[in-house]
Design a protein around this motif. Structure first.
Motif, mmCIF file in Angstrom:
data_model
loop_
_atom_site.group_PDB
_atom_site.id
_atom_site.type_symbol
_atom_site.label_atom_id
_atom_site.label_comp_id
_atom_site.label_asym_id
_atom_site.label_seq_id
_atom_site.Cartn_x
_atom_site.Cartn_y
_atom_site.Cartn_z
ATOM 1 N N SER A 43 -75.731 66.613 30.598
ATOM 2 C CA SER A 43 -76.798 65.908 29.869
ATOM 3 C C SER A 43 -76.546 66.508 28.436
ATOM 4 O O SER A 43 -76.214 67.453 28.247
ATOM 5 N N LYS A 45 -79.024 66.213 26.091
ATOM 6 C CA LYS A 45 -80.434 66.553 25.783
ATOM 7 C C LYS A 45 -80.457 67.951 25.112
ATOM 8 O O LYS A 45 -79.749 68.880 25.673
ATOM 9 N N PRO A 46 -81.336 68.092 24.376
ATOM 10 C CA PRO A 46 -81.362 69.403 23.780
ATOM 11 C C PRO A 46 -81.443 70.559 24.681
ATOM 12 O O PRO A 46 -82.330 70.538 25.399
ATOM 13 N N SER A 47 -80.743 71.589 24.508
ATOM 14 C CA SER A 47 -80.722 72.729 25.526
ATOM 15 C C SER A 47 -79.795 73.735 24.751
ATOM 16 O O SER A 47 -78.938 73.608 23.925
ATOM 17 N N ASN A 51 -76.823 72.554 22.025
ATOM 18 C CA ASN A 51 -77.092 73.033 20.838
ATOM 19 C C ASN A 51 -76.024 74.005 20.441
ATOM 20 O O ASN A 51 -75.482 73.855 19.344
ATOM 21 N N LEU A 93 -80.981 61.701 21.351
ATOM 22 C CA LEU A 93 -81.660 62.503 22.235
ATOM 23 C C LEU A 93 -82.532 63.467 21.423
ATOM 24 O O LEU A 93 -83.647 63.813 21.904
ATOM 25 N N LEU A 94 -81.908 63.964 20.404
ATOM 26 C CA LEU A 94 -82.692 65.188 19.728
ATOM 27 C C LEU A 94 -83.662 64.718 18.913
ATOM 28 O O LEU A 94 -84.728 65.029 18.999
ATOM 29 N N GLU A 95 -83.518 63.295 18.192
ATOM 30 C CA GLU A 95 -84.592 62.757 17.676
ATOM 31 C C GLU A 95 -85.758 62.295 18.407
ATOM 32 O O GLU A 95 -86.932 62.221 18.159
ATOM 33 N N THR A 96 -85.388 61.867 19.585
ATOM 34 C CA THR A 96 -86.509 61.222 20.686
ATOM 35 C C THR A 96 -87.499 62.511 21.007
ATOM 36 O O THR A 96 -88.683 62.327 21.084
ATOM 37 N N HIS A 97 -86.771 63.700 21.355
ATOM 38 C CA HIS A 97 -87.491 64.736 21.541
ATOM 39 C C HIS A 97 -88.343 65.260 20.703
ATOM 40 O O HIS A 97 -89.701 65.417 20.869
ATOM 41 N N PHE A 98 -87.959 65.325 19.488
ATOM 42 C CA PHE A 98 -88.691 65.596 18.319
ATOM 43 C C PHE A 98 -90.079 64.940 17.866
ATOM 44 O O PHE A 98 -90.954 64.924 17.122
ATOM 45 N N LEU A 101 -92.432 65.061 20.308
ATOM 46 C CA LEU A 101 -93.343 66.268 20.177
ATOM 47 C C LEU A 101 -94.195 66.179 18.910
ATOM 48 O O LEU A 101 -95.457 66.496 19.008
#
Length: 295
Positions: A43, A45-47, A51, A93-98, A101
């Motif tokens: 994946s 996704k941020p991890s 990162n 995925l990074l933009e979606t996460h933040f 949030l």
């Protein structure tokens, strides 16, 4: 993503390192090595691992070592394209996460600084606004289209809030979910929400009359990942933008083009645009910008 695509800031090369001792061949070899590690991740996704690898990739791609991507081997060119796809997915995925949030906080616009690269968006927006000023661009800019705004439309927000307080921003993205997340960020600001519109549409499906309304069109870097896709969009805008309107495109140069697609200046000239300026930053802002005018 408008600038960098990493989160953590460790493992940064020593700024006093002798870059002259690093060859372009070594740089490409390191990029290919990182691609091998990134491409097998389950994946993006941020991890911690995502990162770290993307941070290392960005640091390598922003070293002051010249790389001519046209001279790359066929295999490396294929890796470059695949790497751009991976970076695009990681960016989304990074933009979606933040976006989720920050959108869940009581006052999202007061918390945009929580996004890891908020300061980079500030710098990019300032660079783009300065390019627009004094270049025979309509003033004031009454209506602007941003194509490829995504779930975290920081470029539009920063430009609207800090540089263009009376401009109407119409943002285009093909992803309804991304637009929903983006809308949630601005809805708490009555003034900004009146000037920030989100359309779920492919730019190729936008009619001629609509495109002719804009004083400025900004094309995000990841809209049109292949050259032929980018050219198709440039052709469309060349046919349908009104005379005197400006087109601002995000591009990349050298090793930075392993992260983002390159806009060829000849593709603009061949489709009725006059190039006004080309800016290649050498700081943390990765994207180059090209400003062109529809004569």
């Amino acid at each position: 993503m408008s600038s960098t695509i990493s989160i953590v800031q460790n493992d940064r090369p020593n700024p006093t390192a002798a870059y002259s001792e690093i060859s372009s061949e070594f740089l490409v070899e390191r990029i290919v090595q990182l691609y091998g590690q990134i491409s097998v991740l389950e994946s993006l996704k941020p991890s911690n691992i995502v990162n770290t690898l993307l941070t290392q990739l960005v640091h390598v791609c922003t070293m002051p070592i010249y790389i001519d991507i046209n001279e790359l081997s066929k295999d490396v060119k294929k890796i470059r394209y695949n790497l751009i796809l991976l970076c695009a997915e990681a960016e989304y995925l990074l933009e979606t996460h933040f976006s989720v949030l920050i959108g869940n906080l009581p006052n999202p616009l007061a918390n945009l600084h929580l996004f890891p690269y908020y300061s980079n968006y500030i710098n990019l927006a300032s660079m783009e606004f300065n390019a627009l000023c004094g270049k025979n661009i309509p003033s004031p800019i009454s209506k602007l289209a941003f194509v490829g705004s995504g779930p975290m439309p920081l470029s539009s927000i920063v430009l609207a809030k800090q540089h263009m307080p009376s401009t109407l921003f119409e943002n285009y993205d093909i992803d309804q979910e991304a637009n929903s997340m983006a809308s949630r960020l601005v809805i708490s600001d009555p003034e900004l929400s009146k000037r920030m519109i989100f359309h779920t549409s492919d730019i190729n499906d936008v009619g001629k009359d609509k495109l002719a309304e804009y004083d400025v069109v900004i094309l995000a870097a990841l809209v049109g990942l292949k050259r032929e896709q980018k050219v198709e969009i440039i052709e469309l805008l060349g046919r349908n933008m009104r005379p005197g309107a400006a087109l601002l495109l995000r591009s990349a140069k050298g090793a930075r083009s392993f992260l983002y697609p390159v806009v060829e200046e000849e593709d603009l000239a061949n489709n009725g645009f006059k190039i006004l300026s080309v800016i290649h930053p050498n700081n943390e802002v990765i994207n180059s910008i090209i400003l062109a005018l529809k004569p």
